[in-house]
Design a protein around this motif. Structure first.
Motif, PDB file in Angstrom:
ATOM      1  N   UNK A   1       1.425 -38.412  29.042  1.00 44.62           N
ATOM      2  CA  UNK A   1       0.966 -38.118  30.392  1.00 44.62           C
ATOM      3  C   UNK A   1      -0.561 -38.174  30.480  1.00 44.62           C
ATOM      4  N   UNK A   2      -1.231 -37.639  29.460  1.00 46.54           N
ATOM      5  CA  UNK A   2      -2.699 -37.642  29.461  1.00 46.54           C
ATOM      6  C   UNK A   2      -3.245 -39.062  29.435  1.00 46.54           C
ATOM      7  N   UNK A   3      -2.618 -39.929  28.647  1.00 51.07           N
ATOM      8  CA  UNK A   3      -3.073 -41.316  28.573  1.00 51.07           C
ATOM      9  C   UNK A   3      -2.864 -42.061  29.875  1.00 51.07           C
ATOM     10  N   UNK A   4      -1.696 -41.859  30.495  1.00 51.45           N
ATOM     11  CA  UNK A   4      -1.433 -42.496  31.782  1.00 51.45           C
ATOM     12  C   UNK A   4      -2.422 -42.019  32.838  1.00 51.45           C
ATOM     13  N   UNK A   5      -2.847 -40.753  32.718  1.00 53.78           N
ATOM     14  CA  UNK A   5      -3.734 -40.174  33.731  1.00 53.78           C
ATOM     15  C   UNK A   5      -5.175 -40.654  33.585  1.00 53.78           C
ATOM     16  N   UNK A   6      -5.657 -40.810  32.349  1.00 49.09           N
ATOM     17  CA  UNK A   6      -7.108 -40.983  32.190  1.00 49.09           C
ATOM     18  C   UNK A   6      -7.542 -42.342  31.664  1.00 49.09           C
ATOM     19  N   UNK A   7      -6.646 -43.128  31.091  1.00 49.49           N
ATOM     20  CA  UNK A   7      -7.071 -44.419  30.546  1.00 49.49           C
ATOM     21  C   UNK A   7      -7.037 -45.509  31.611  1.00 49.49           C
ATOM     22  N   UNK A   8      -8.042 -46.369  31.598  1.00 47.18           N
ATOM     23  CA  UNK A   8      -7.989 -47.565  32.422  1.00 47.18           C
ATOM     24  C   UNK A   8      -7.063 -48.575  31.744  1.00 47.18           C
ATOM     25  N   UNK A   9      -6.654 -49.578  32.505  1.00 50.33           N
ATOM     26  CA  UNK A   9      -5.772 -50.606  31.943  1.00 50.33           C
ATOM     27  C   UNK A   9      -6.447 -51.303  30.752  1.00 50.33           C
ATOM     28  N   UNK A  10      -7.760 -51.566  30.869  1.00 52.19           N
ATOM     29  CA  UNK A  10      -8.469 -52.248  29.789  1.00 52.19           C
ATOM     30  C   UNK A  10      -8.568 -51.379  28.542  1.00 52.19           C
ATOM     31  N   UNK A  11      -8.796 -50.085  28.727  1.00 51.94           N
ATOM     32  CA  UNK A  11      -8.863 -49.177  27.574  1.00 51.94           C
ATOM     33  C   UNK A  11      -7.531 -49.160  26.831  1.00 51.94           C
ATOM     34  N   UNK A  12      -6.425 -49.133  27.580  1.00 51.09           N
ATOM     35  CA  UNK A  12      -5.110 -49.135  26.941  1.00 51.09           C
ATOM     36  C   UNK A  12      -4.825 -50.466  26.264  1.00 51.09           C
TER      37      UNK A  12
END
Length: 295
Positions: free
Chosen positions: A177-188
Motif C-alpha cells: 500500500x505504501x509503495x502504491x501511494x508514494x512511488x511514481x511510475x518511473x520510480x517503480x
C-alpha cells in the motif's frame, strides 16, 4: 490499523486510476502491539472512532473497506510455474489455468494469502511480458509474487472488522500500500525500496519493472526511538514523543552543540523544573537506533 493510530480515508474514484479524497478520520490506536492485535475490544473501539470521524465529515455511512493487514509477520515468495502450448496462441483461459497452477503450490493451511501478483510472463525464451495473450509458442511460464501471513491473526482482524460493523473486502500488506501511494511510475520501473517506518514495526517493499517483487516486516519501529529517549533523559513517554517529533534528527550538525532543548524530568511538570540539554545529545540517542532499524 497501526500501532500508534488508526486512519480511515474515504475517497471517490476518478478517471485514469486517480481518486478524490473526501474525508479522513484518525484515532489513537489501542490494543495493537507491533502491528498485531493484542486487545480485541480496545482495537474495535479505535476502528469505530476513526470510522465515525470520517463519516461525520461527509454524512455518509461506511460499510465496506479495504484495510492494511494487522500482521506482525509477512512472508514473501516467488513462485515459478509453466505449461505447454504446443505451438498454439496464448488465450485468457491458458493464463487463468497457469495462475491457478501457481496458486495451488501454496499448500500451508495455517497461512492466509494476501496477494498473488503475476510479475512476469514468458513464452518460450521471451520473458518480461506483461500480457502474453495472442502470442504463439511451445510453453507459457509465469513468475508469481505471493505475500502471505499467519492465519489466526487474520481471523482476529476479521473479528475486529465484524465487531466494528464493517465488511473488509480486501486485506493489503502495508508495504505494498505504501509503495502504491508514494512511488511514481518511473520510480517503480527503475527499482525502489519503500521503507514504511511505523510506531511498532517497519515494513519493507521492493518494486522493480513496475512490479511489487518482495516485502518483509521487522518488529522494530519509532516507538523504540521514544523508549530510548525516556531512558536517556529520565522523561515521560509523552515528553519523549514531543522531543522526538519537534526536535528529533539523525544528522549531527555543529550548531546542535550550542542549541539547547528544554524538557520536563519524569514526575516534574512545573515550569521551574525544566532542564535543558543540547540538541546534539538528542541526536546521539536517535541516530544509532535509526541506523539499527535501517541496517
Amino acid at each position: 490499523v497501526g500501532t500508534s493510530k488508526t486512519c480511515c480515508l474515504l475517497a471517490r474514484p476518478l478517471e485514469n486510476e486517480r481518486i478524490e479524497p473526501i474525508s479522513i478520520g484518525f484515532y489513537q490506536s489501542r490494543g495493537i502491539d507491533k502491528g498485531e492485535i493484542s486487545d480485541l475490544n480496545a482495537a474495535v473501539q479505535s476502528v469505530k472512532s476513526a470510522v465515525a470521524e470520517a463519516e461525520k465529515q461527509t454524512g455518509e455511512r461506511i460499510e465496506i473497506v479495504v484495510a492494511t493487514a494487522t500482521a506482525k509477520q509477512l512472508m514473501s515468495e516467488l513462485v515459478n510455474e509453466s505449461m505447454p502450448l504446443d505451438g498454439k496462441e496464448v488465450t485468457q483461459a491458458d493464463v487463468g489455468r497457469l495462475i491457478a497452477k501457481a496458486q495451488n503450490k501454496i499448500s500451508d493451511k495455517n497461512i492466509e494469502v494476501l496477494h498473488c501478483l503475476a510479475i512476469d510472463y514468458g513464452v518460450d525464451d521471451r520473458h518480461g511480458l506483461s500480457n502474453p495473450r495472442g502470442l504463439t509458442g511451445d510453453s507459457l511460464s509465469l513468475i508469481m509474487h505471493t505475500v502471505t501471513t499467519p492465519r489466526y491473526p487474520m481471523r482476529d482482524m476479521d473479528s475486529m472488522m465484524a465487531q466494528s460493523h464493517l465488511t473488509c473486502v480486501k486485506k493489503v500488506a502495508s508495504p505494498y500500500a505504501a509503495g502504491l501511494a508514494c512511488l511514481t511510475r518511473e520510480e517503480a520501473e527503475q527499482g525502489s525500496v519503500v521503507i514504511d517506518l511505523g510506531a511498532g514495526s517497519t515494513g519493507i517493499g521492493y518494486f522493480f519493472d513496475g512490479q511489487f517483487t518482495f516485502c518483509d516486516r521487522i518488529p522494530v519501529g519509532a516507538n523504540n526511538i521514544t523508549k530510548d529517549l525516556t531512558a536517556a533523559f529520565k522523561i515521560s513517554w509523552n515528553e519523549a514523543e514531543r522531543i522526538k517529533t519537534l526536535h528529533g534528527s539523525t544528522l549531527p550538525l555543529t550548531s546542535f552543540a550550542q542549541e539547547e532543548i528544554a524538557l520536563f524530568p519524569l514526575g516534574e511538570e512545573n515550569e521551574s523544573n525544566r532542564t535543558r540539554v543540547p540538541k546534539s545529545a538528542i541526536v546521539d540517542v536517535i541516530e544509532p537506533r535509526v541506523a539499527e532499524i535501517f541496517d
